[in-house]
Design a protein around this motif. Structure first.
Motif, PDB file in Angstrom:
ATOM      1  N   ASP A 243      38.364  98.882 -56.586  1.00 34.44           N
ATOM      2  CA  ASP A 243      38.213  99.617 -55.309  1.00 34.44           C
ATOM      3  C   ASP A 243      38.919 100.970 -55.429  1.00 34.44           C
ATOM      4  OD1 ASP A 243      37.412  99.988 -52.678  1.00 34.44           O
ATOM      5  OD2 ASP A 243      39.087  98.871 -51.827  1.00 34.44           O
TER       6      ASP A 243
ATOM      7  N   PHE B 144      29.094  98.219 -52.901  1.00 32.72           N
ATOM      8  CA  PHE B 144      29.656  98.832 -51.695  1.00 32.72           C
ATOM      9  C   PHE B 144      28.596  99.107 -50.629  1.00 32.72           C
ATOM     10  CE2 PHE B 144      32.949  99.385 -54.845  1.00 32.72           C
ATOM     11  CZ  PHE B 144      34.054  98.977 -54.129  1.00 32.72           C
TER      12      PHE B 144
ATOM     13  N   SER C  81      40.438  99.497 -43.788  1.00 29.61           N
ATOM     14  CA  SER C  81      39.362  98.816 -43.074  1.00 29.61           C
ATOM     15  C   SER C  81      39.393  97.307 -43.285  1.00 29.61           C
ATOM     16  CB  SER C  81      38.012  99.357 -43.545  1.00 29.61           C
ATOM     17  OG  SER C  81      37.890  99.167 -44.936  1.00 29.61           O
ATOM     18  N   GLU C  82      40.326  96.823 -44.119  1.00 29.38           N
ATOM     19  CA  GLU C  82      40.278  95.396 -44.432  1.00 29.38           C
ATOM     20  C   GLU C  82      41.542  94.650 -44.041  1.00 29.38           C
ATOM     21  OE1 GLU C  82      38.828  94.946 -48.520  1.00 29.38           O
ATOM     22  OE2 GLU C  82      36.915  94.835 -47.479  1.00 29.38           O
TER      23      GLU C  82
ATOM     24  N   HIS D 208      33.056 102.283 -42.835  1.00 26.91           N
ATOM     25  CA  HIS D 208      32.554 103.301 -43.761  1.00 26.91           C
ATOM     26  C   HIS D 208      31.020 103.288 -43.719  1.00 26.91           C
ATOM     27  CE1 HIS D 208      36.550 103.779 -45.435  1.00 26.91           C
ATOM     28  NE2 HIS D 208      36.630 102.482 -45.652  1.00 26.91           N
TER      29      HIS D 208
ATOM     30  N   PHE E   2      38.902 104.106 -54.893  1.00 25.28           N
ATOM     31  CA  PHE E   2      38.333 105.217 -54.126  1.00 25.28           C
ATOM     32  C   PHE E   2      39.450 106.238 -53.856  1.00 25.28           C
ATOM     33  CE2 PHE E   2      34.208 103.718 -52.044  1.00 25.28           C
ATOM     34  CZ  PHE E   2      34.002 102.673 -52.926  1.00 25.28           C
TER      35      PHE E   2
ATOM     36  N   ARG F 166      29.493  97.422 -47.055  1.00 29.83           N
ATOM     37  CA  ARG F 166      29.507  98.299 -45.876  1.00 29.83           C
ATOM     38  C   ARG F 166      28.463  97.869 -44.841  1.00 29.83           C
ATOM     39  NH1 ARG F 166      30.675 104.515 -47.738  1.00 29.83           N
ATOM     40  NH2 ARG F 166      32.755 104.149 -48.582  1.00 29.83           N
TER      41      ARG F 166
ATOM     42  N   ASN G 120      41.240  93.875 -53.878  1.00 29.45           N
ATOM     43  CA  ASN G 120      39.959  93.530 -54.509  1.00 29.45           C
ATOM     44  C   ASN G 120      40.125  93.325 -56.008  1.00 29.45           C
ATOM     45  OD1 ASN G 120      37.577  93.705 -52.520  1.00 29.45           O
ATOM     46  ND2 ASN G 120      38.828  95.492 -51.981  1.00 29.45           N
TER      47      ASN G 120
HETATM   48  N1  LIG Z   1      36.584 101.218 -50.486  1.00 27.91           N
HETATM   49  C1  LIG Z   1      35.714 100.403 -49.680  1.00 27.91           C
HETATM   50  C2  LIG Z   1      36.427  99.717 -48.549  1.00 27.91           C
HETATM   51  C3  LIG Z   1      37.414  98.678 -48.990  1.00 27.91           C
HETATM   52  O1  LIG Z   1      36.877  97.774 -49.917  1.00 27.91           O
HETATM   53  C4  LIG Z   1      34.583 101.273 -49.117  1.00 27.91           C
HETATM   54  O2  LIG Z   1      34.764 102.484 -49.091  1.00 27.91           O
HETATM   55  O3  LIG Z   1      33.580 100.721 -48.695  1.00 27.91           O
END
Ligand SMILES: N[C@@H](CCO)C(=O)O
Ligand SMILES: Nc1ncnc2c1ncn2[C@@H]1O[C@H](COP(=O)(O)OP(=O)(O)OP(=O)(O)O)[C@@H](O)[C@H]1O
Length: 317
Positions: free
Chosen positions: A192, A275, A34-35, A294, A194, A279, A213
């Motif tokens: 980050d 986040f 997404s970035e 997201h 995830f 978002r 990040n």
């Molecule tokens: N991992 C982040 C996006 C990228 O920074 C999120 O899920 O909002």
């Protein structure tokens, strides 16, 4: 899909030639992410990923390249910037900073179990051990506590009453605990970690990607970010078996300090605010565009659930 910068074959061929990795066989824009803009690249000599960095100042790129070199040299499963035959790692394509990296094997896990979480905890522990204390490469995050306080103050009027209350309480807590949080033990943090930034083959963790990040900061922040994604259920509650697996594996490598144990519930909330806000900002700025967004509500619910934290850090006096 998130290919912010489309590329044509001729410009790619020109860009790739100096790596000396053979002819371009195929390339494909990657929808996930997404970035940044990413492409899978097939060359005669192997499979690679090309990243065009869309966010953040170009001046930061040498930091990411150096950090990935350090982690790669420490035998951690991370990508790193390949050099051209002239030794150049950081290049420019379509006006953006561009890196070519090896493509790591494996795929993302959607439904994490305790075994996956233990491996995430272990890898995070290794990452911190490789960079903690004097080894840390300094980079101030552009989404740190001050960013949360200023963005939060600006965004709060866009929210409903319940959300405003939730966010305001968290911002007040961040302001009050800022000095203590910043005094926690530091290292380079991924910031980050995830599920969509880790690759698995079965239950074996084969790679950690997307270091854009990464920064220097409190190691506990990294643990909280990872736990909030890997160990939350659909309602945003912490799943205790997964959380214990992640924390236990991490603590086996780097025991938590008493101060970290004390600040743990606060840090889980800080990591939710980070986040939730990014978002909300992305949802506003990319509304209506063909970009992966997201859901901000996921972190609103997690923050609401983190008002009480029943899973403590494994810390022995
Ligand atoms: N991992 C982040 C996006 C990228 O920074 C999120 O899920 O909002
Ligand atoms: N080195 C790599 N090896 C294999 N796959 C990769 C690699 N780098 C990126 N990818 C693939 O590209 C996708 C997007 O990459 P990445 O997560 O870096 O993008 P991003 O826009 O920064 O994403 P995010 O939304 O997490 O910020 C990943 O989900 C992964 O499938």
């Amino acid at each position: 899909m998130s290919v912010f910068t489309p590329l044509a074959r001729p410009e790619l061929e020109t860009f790739l030639a100096p790596y000396g990795l053979g002819r371009l066989l195929d390339f494909q824009g990657i929808a996930a992410g997404s970035e940044n803009t990413n492409f899978f690249i097939s060359l005669e000599q192997g499979e690679f990923v090309l990243t065009l960095v869309e966010r953040g100042p170009v001046a930061e790129m040498p930091f990411f390249i150096e950090l990935l070199d350090v982690l790669h040299d420490a035998d951690l499963p991370v990508p790193y910037a390949l050099r051209t035959t002239d030794g150049v790692a950081l290049r420019t394509l379509a006006g953006k900073p561009a890196l070519l990296q090896p493509r790591l094997a494996g795929k993302h896990i959607k439904d994490a179990n305790a075994q996956h979480c233990a491996q995430v905890g272990e890898l995070l522990g290794h990452l911190h051990l490789a960079t903690q204390g004097e080894k840390v490469l300094e980079r101030k995050t552009d989404r740190g506590l001050d960013w949360m306080l200023s963005e939060g103050a600006q965004l709060i009027s866009h929210l409903n009453d319940t959300q405003q209350h939730l966010l305001q309480d968290a911002l007040t807590e961040i302001e009050a605990q800022k000095a203590d949080i910043l005094a926690l033990p530091r290292a380079n943090v991924h910031a980050d970690l995830f599920r969509d930034n880790a690759m698995f083959e079965g239950t074996h963790l084969t790679g950690l990607i997307d270091f854009y990040n990464a920064c220097s900061g409190p190691m506990l922040y990294d643990v909280a970010i990872a736990l909030n994604d890997w160990c939350s259920d659909a309602d945003g509650m912490i799943d205790a078996p997964r959380a214990r697996a992640l924390l236990g594996a991490y603590a086996g490598l780097r025991p938590f300090t008493a101060k970290e144990a004390e600040l743990w519930p606060t840090m889980l909330r800080v990591a939710c605010v980070r986040f939730w806000l990014s978002r909300l900002i992305a949802a506003e700025s990319f509304a209506g565009q063909d970009v992966l967004i997201h859901d901000p509500a996921e972190f609103e619910h997690r923050l609401a659930q983190r008002q009480q934290v029943a899973v403590h850090l494994p810390f022995a006096l």
